[in-house]
Design a protein around this motif. Sequence first.
Motif, PDB file in Angstrom:
ATOM      1  N   ILE A 501      34.103 -10.549  10.396  1.00  0.00           N
ATOM      2  CA  ILE A 501      33.859  -9.108  10.386  1.00  0.00           C
ATOM      3  C   ILE A 501      33.215  -8.727   9.061  1.00  0.00           C
ATOM      4  CG2 ILE A 501      34.960  -6.842  10.427  1.00  0.00           C
ATOM      5  CD1 ILE A 501      37.119  -8.022  12.215  1.00  0.00           C
ATOM      6  N   ASP A 502      32.100  -8.024   9.145  1.00  0.00           N
ATOM      7  CA  ASP A 502      31.401  -7.567   7.949  1.00  0.00           C
ATOM      8  C   ASP A 502      32.123  -6.327   7.432  1.00  0.00           C
ATOM      9  OD1 ASP A 502      29.699  -6.646   5.995  1.00  0.00           O
ATOM     10  OD2 ASP A 502      27.868  -6.918   7.156  1.00  0.00           O
ATOM     11  N   VAL A 503      32.975  -6.514   6.435  1.00  0.00           N
ATOM     12  CA  VAL A 503      33.817  -5.429   5.929  1.00  0.00           C
ATOM     13  C   VAL A 503      32.961  -4.297   5.383  1.00  0.00           C
ATOM     14  CG1 VAL A 503      35.552  -4.834   4.201  1.00  0.00           C
ATOM     15  CG2 VAL A 503      35.745  -6.974   5.472  1.00  0.00           C
ATOM     16  N   ARG A 504      31.882  -4.638   4.695  1.00  0.00           N
ATOM     17  CA  ARG A 504      31.016  -3.604   4.135  1.00  0.00           C
ATOM     18  C   ARG A 504      30.423  -2.734   5.239  1.00  0.00           C
ATOM     19  NH1 ARG A 504      26.259  -5.471   0.199  1.00  0.00           N
ATOM     20  NH2 ARG A 504      28.140  -6.219  -0.875  1.00  0.00           N
ATOM     21  N   ALA A 505      29.929  -3.354   6.305  1.00  0.00           N
ATOM     22  CA  ALA A 505      29.343  -2.588   7.403  1.00  0.00           C
ATOM     23  C   ALA A 505      30.376  -1.696   8.070  1.00  0.00           C
ATOM     24  CB  ALA A 505      28.719  -3.541   8.430  1.00  0.00           C
ATOM     25  N   VAL A 506      31.594  -2.191   8.224  1.00  0.00           N
ATOM     26  CA  VAL A 506      32.653  -1.398   8.855  1.00  0.00           C
ATOM     27  C   VAL A 506      32.978  -0.173   8.012  1.00  0.00           C
ATOM     28  CG1 VAL A 506      35.098  -1.414   9.465  1.00  0.00           C
ATOM     29  CG2 VAL A 506      33.640  -3.312  10.145  1.00  0.00           C
ATOM     30  N   LYS A 507      33.072  -0.349   6.705  1.00  0.00           N
ATOM     31  CA  LYS A 507      33.355   0.797   5.836  1.00  0.00           C
ATOM     32  C   LYS A 507      32.207   1.811   5.869  1.00  0.00           C
ATOM     33  CE  LYS A 507      36.396  -1.499   2.482  1.00  0.00           C
ATOM     34  NZ  LYS A 507      36.588  -1.846   1.064  1.00  0.00           N
ATOM     35  N   LEU A 508      30.985   1.334   5.836  1.00  0.00           N
ATOM     36  CA  LEU A 508      29.844   2.248   5.916  1.00  0.00           C
ATOM     37  C   LEU A 508      29.871   3.028   7.224  1.00  0.00           C
ATOM     38  CD1 LEU A 508      26.997  -0.022   4.480  1.00  0.00           C
ATOM     39  CD2 LEU A 508      28.021   1.956   3.368  1.00  0.00           C
ATOM     40  N   TYR A 509      30.201   2.348   8.304  1.00  0.00           N
ATOM     41  CA  TYR A 509      30.262   3.011   9.605  1.00  0.00           C
ATOM     42  C   TYR A 509      31.336   4.095   9.596  1.00  0.00           C
ATOM     43  CZ  TYR A 509      30.898   3.690  14.624  1.00  0.00           C
ATOM     44  OH  TYR A 509      31.007   4.243  15.873  1.00  0.00           O
ATOM     45  N   ALA A 510      32.512   3.776   9.062  1.00  0.00           N
ATOM     46  CA  ALA A 510      33.602   4.751   9.038  1.00  0.00           C
ATOM     47  C   ALA A 510      33.209   5.991   8.251  1.00  0.00           C
ATOM     48  CB  ALA A 510      34.858   4.114   8.433  1.00  0.00           C
ATOM     49  N   PHE A 511      32.589   5.798   7.097  1.00  0.00           N
ATOM     50  CA  PHE A 511      32.161   6.946   6.302  1.00  0.00           C
ATOM     51  C   PHE A 511      31.042   7.712   6.999  1.00  0.00           C
ATOM     52  CE2 PHE A 511      34.632   5.242   2.846  1.00  0.00           C
ATOM     53  CZ  PHE A 511      34.881   6.330   2.025  1.00  0.00           C
ATOM     54  N   GLY A 512      30.125   7.004   7.652  1.00  0.00           N
ATOM     55  CA  GLY A 512      29.042   7.676   8.348  1.00  0.00           C
ATOM     56  C   GLY A 512      29.541   8.534   9.495  1.00  0.00           C
ATOM     57  N   LEU A 513      30.432   7.986  10.331  1.00  0.00           N
ATOM     58  CA  LEU A 513      30.985   8.749  11.449  1.00  0.00           C
ATOM     59  C   LEU A 513      31.836   9.904  10.935  1.00  0.00           C
ATOM     60  CD1 LEU A 513      31.465   9.172  14.444  1.00  0.00           C
ATOM     61  CD2 LEU A 513      33.302   7.462  14.346  1.00  0.00           C
ATOM     62  N   SER A 514      32.630   9.654   9.918  1.00  0.00           N
ATOM     63  CA  SER A 514      33.446  10.718   9.336  1.00  0.00           C
ATOM     64  C   SER A 514      32.569  11.839   8.792  1.00  0.00           C
ATOM     65  CB  SER A 514      34.325  10.145   8.224  1.00  0.00           C
ATOM     66  OG  SER A 514      35.029  11.166   7.548  1.00  0.00           O
ATOM     67  N   ALA A 515      31.459  11.476   8.148  1.00  0.00           N
ATOM     68  CA  ALA A 515      30.538  12.488   7.617  1.00  0.00           C
ATOM     69  C   ALA A 515      29.944  13.327   8.735  1.00  0.00           C
ATOM     70  CB  ALA A 515      29.434  11.811   6.808  1.00  0.00           C
ATOM     71  N   ALA A 516      29.600  12.688   9.855  1.00  0.00           N
ATOM     72  CA  ALA A 516      29.026  13.426  10.985  1.00  0.00           C
ATOM     73  C   ALA A 516      30.029  14.443  11.530  1.00  0.00           C
ATOM     74  CB  ALA A 516      28.597  12.461  12.082  1.00  0.00           C
ATOM     75  N   VAL A 517      31.298  14.043  11.669  1.00  0.00           N
ATOM     76  CA  VAL A 517      32.316  14.962  12.194  1.00  0.00           C
ATOM     77  C   VAL A 517      32.562  16.104  11.202  1.00  0.00           C
ATOM     78  CG1 VAL A 517      34.716  15.158  12.935  1.00  0.00           C
ATOM     79  CG2 VAL A 517      33.392  13.131  13.549  1.00  0.00           C
ATOM     80  N   ALA A 518      32.646  15.775   9.905  1.00  0.00           N
ATOM     81  CA  ALA A 518      32.840  16.818   8.901  1.00  0.00           C
ATOM     82  C   ALA A 518      31.649  17.764   8.866  1.00  0.00           C
ATOM     83  CB  ALA A 518      33.056  16.180   7.525  1.00  0.00           C
ATOM     84  N   ALA A 519      30.436  17.225   9.005  1.00  0.00           N
ATOM     85  CA  ALA A 519      29.243  18.065   9.006  1.00  0.00           C
ATOM     86  C   ALA A 519      29.242  19.019  10.197  1.00  0.00           C
ATOM     87  CB  ALA A 519      27.992  17.196   9.027  1.00  0.00           C
ATOM     88  N   LEU A 520      29.692  18.535  11.354  1.00  0.00           N
ATOM     89  CA  LEU A 520      29.805  19.406  12.519  1.00  0.00           C
ATOM     90  C   LEU A 520      30.714  20.587  12.205  1.00  0.00           C
ATOM     91  CD1 LEU A 520      29.390  20.033  15.537  1.00  0.00           C
ATOM     92  CD2 LEU A 520      31.296  18.473  16.021  1.00  0.00           C
TER      93      LEU A 520
END
Length: 895
Positions: A501-520
């Motif tokens: 599992i690419d830990v870096r990619a997973v963390k980036l994904y979590a922050f990206g999705l979280s940012a999208a929900v917060a932006a909404l």
Amino acid sequence: MDDVLRFALLGLGLGALYALTAHGIVLVYRGSGVLNLAHGAIGMAGAYVQWELSAQHGVPYWPATVCGVIASALLGLLTHLLVIRPLRRASSLARLVGTLAVFIVITAVAVKRYGDSLELVPGKLPTKLLDIAGATVSEDRVWLLAIAVVITVGLHLLYRHTLFGLGTTAVAENEGIAASLGWSPDLIAGANWTLGSALAGLTGILIVPVIGLSVSGLTTLLLSALAAALVGRFSSFPVTLAGGLVIGVVQSELTRFGSGVTGLASSVPFLFIALVLVARGRALPLRGTFLDRLPALGTGRVRPVPLVLAVVVALVLVSVSTPLWADAITNTLVLSLIILSIVVVTGYAGQVSLAAYALAGTGAFIAGHAAADWGWPFELALLAGVLGTVPIGLLFALPAVRTRGVNLAIITLGLGTTLEAMVFQNTDLATTPGSDGIAVGKQTLFGISISGVDHPQRYATVVLLLFVAATLVVANVRRGRTGRRLVAVRANERAAAALGIDVRAVKLYAFGLSAAVAALAGVLIGFRSTSVVFADFASFDSITALGLAVIGGAGFLVGPLFGATFAAGTVGARFGDLILPGLSDWMPLIGGVALVLTLVGNQDGIGREVGKGAARLLPKRPAPAPELLSEEPEPETHRAAPLALRVQGLTVRYGGVVAVDGLSFDVEPGRVVGLIGPNGAGKTSAIDAVTGFTRAASGTVRLGERDLTRLPVHRRAGAGVSRSFQSLELFEDMTVLDNLYAACDRPGPWAYLTDLVRPGRRPLPAHVLVAVREFGLRDSLHRPVGDLSYGERRLLAIARAVAAAPSVLLLDEPAAGLSDDETRELAALVRRLAEDWGMGVLLVEHDVDMVMSVCDEVVVLDFGRRICAGTPQEVRRDPAVRAAYLGDLEPEALA
């Protein structure tokens, strides 16, 4: 030149106060291992006590000052006794949130009593002007510097040369050993909380004549103090003083010469934090005797019929509500969206972020300019705000690659505060002419007016539908392959990387999705009126949002709704006013108290209890079962790719210590190679270097024709090198089945997007089904890992490594703690993995009998060097092995 010197001297006075505040943080950290994010609020409380006694009740200044310092000291002691001590066995996240709860309670009480207006407070230090090297400066700045130096020297001597200081150091190093020597960790922690909080009160009283007295002004002093404490590594008082002075001088100079850039001076503390953390390249470890127990997680399963009924009822209630109730519903739902973003990044991925409101404001900023400058309709502006914030979320995620836990919380709070200071408070960027924000007008959706001003019920309906849609997206992620990867990283980054599992990619994904929900949420907050006003996006409100997430249950989809009801202006506040008029004014305080009670009584939050209640009321749904094969697959269905592992000249150094010295060995397909040696011989270091967890100083690692030497851990695992851990390192938040799925899932990059809509799931591959049968896990697939016996956990750890379909399997102490019968069964399994599966196996094991019975070849290490290699019989007879490892045994014992 005179201006440069004058502002540098002014900055020394301010920096001295930063250092004093940081000293208090260091005292608490050294004494209890807790980073006190309520430190500024505790100092603020002392300053207000002093001001009220002095200015309103006529108490002389210095007695009032003593009372203010004592008040802060008592607050610190109560924080330790009532909040931190009950959480001493809790996770570091719970202890961090505990200090946030104290922050919320103190600020709520202060705002209720004093408001948040700025009070100008005269000081008692001399203020006559001094001429120093041609520069004129107020004498009080020199006094502040002198006070800071004297206190720094005093603390340095106290903790270096007294029994109390030595006891604090001993407890910080190892609580168990210190307690066995007669030191009480609880007493040491309480004393340091008291002393550190007293220092916070003194600093607050000294600084208000410089910056004025207000609730927000003193609480936001925290970032500057944290920056200085980080420079001093939360331990050295002289270095912390130097860090505070440098920060103060740089801020002062930028205030004078960098006035063209809004917020630049106030961003200096964050820049220091970022530089220190990046330079050190790792998180400062939190001391703790017990393993972290993170908040419980929901399954993400959605029952369609109850969901549809709930949405229909909610729509009816919105349609018949009054404008005041519609506004309360809107407030509840947009705050729930912000909390939902925290569920993604903190609940699911385990990354403690305090940037939710900064990202929400970013979404509102982008959407606001799209509507105001380019005339985009609401639908397109909303989409632009959500998608445009994702790259900003990824920037916030970059520190998560190198830091985690408390340090990540600090740096994300600093990023958010910097964004607020430089963008949201910049009138050139965040306002349009004639407006106090970005004028966006009244909104329509597909030609229908949904203005929050004219039609609050319609706007609440839109917000409700978007909240449901966002929740369903997050639920899909939780149930799918992406969700398993998020939870795996949350549970154990090392084990996740070892499975590919690419830990870096997973963390980036979590922050990206979280940012999208917060932006909404941010767009919906900003567009409910005719102007996007950025006072709604104060960075420190992210602290409150994290606290509300914990109250509701940071791992549960229903948690945001329950957490949001404890905030002002929401449905919970409206119901409170119906029961007791004026109760809504107390909601921030009620929320803070509820957070403390939640942490002490039930860290999993309301969502966990609601889930249990729903499970009792609703009919049970059987868990989906994997498709187990009734017949044994053909051998080729689970044969490993025949690749040999070749290690040449491997050397590992830790500072000046050589742990592995020029080690070479081969592991051929279908063969078992044992790696043995005394404790400290370098066996685990060798496995860590082969799998990429430790950087090799020299040497090469090849798998087949592929050079793995420079590859990161997850890519080595993907190439075909899998391992188990001596400490097991299972994913405790998952079932046995999900542990296996986390190992064998190989989703492509598109899965991160497709799982948003339709979570992917496939039957267990044939080789994993065979492993389930071989390791006796068939009846335990849906059991939580925590319910397994120790022997079952050992078998699961190996089965999970096998599920990754490796060519070479590295087993680190797999028989540790097993009985003789279990060890024999395990030895037979290892032989079958080599002979039937065709794997190459490297076995590190202290049980010599097992090694000699199962291995084709044995390599012996002593002090990192290979002293012997050969068949078990040859190794048994080797004199060097007898002397260094087996001992000088009688011949019959070696037969």
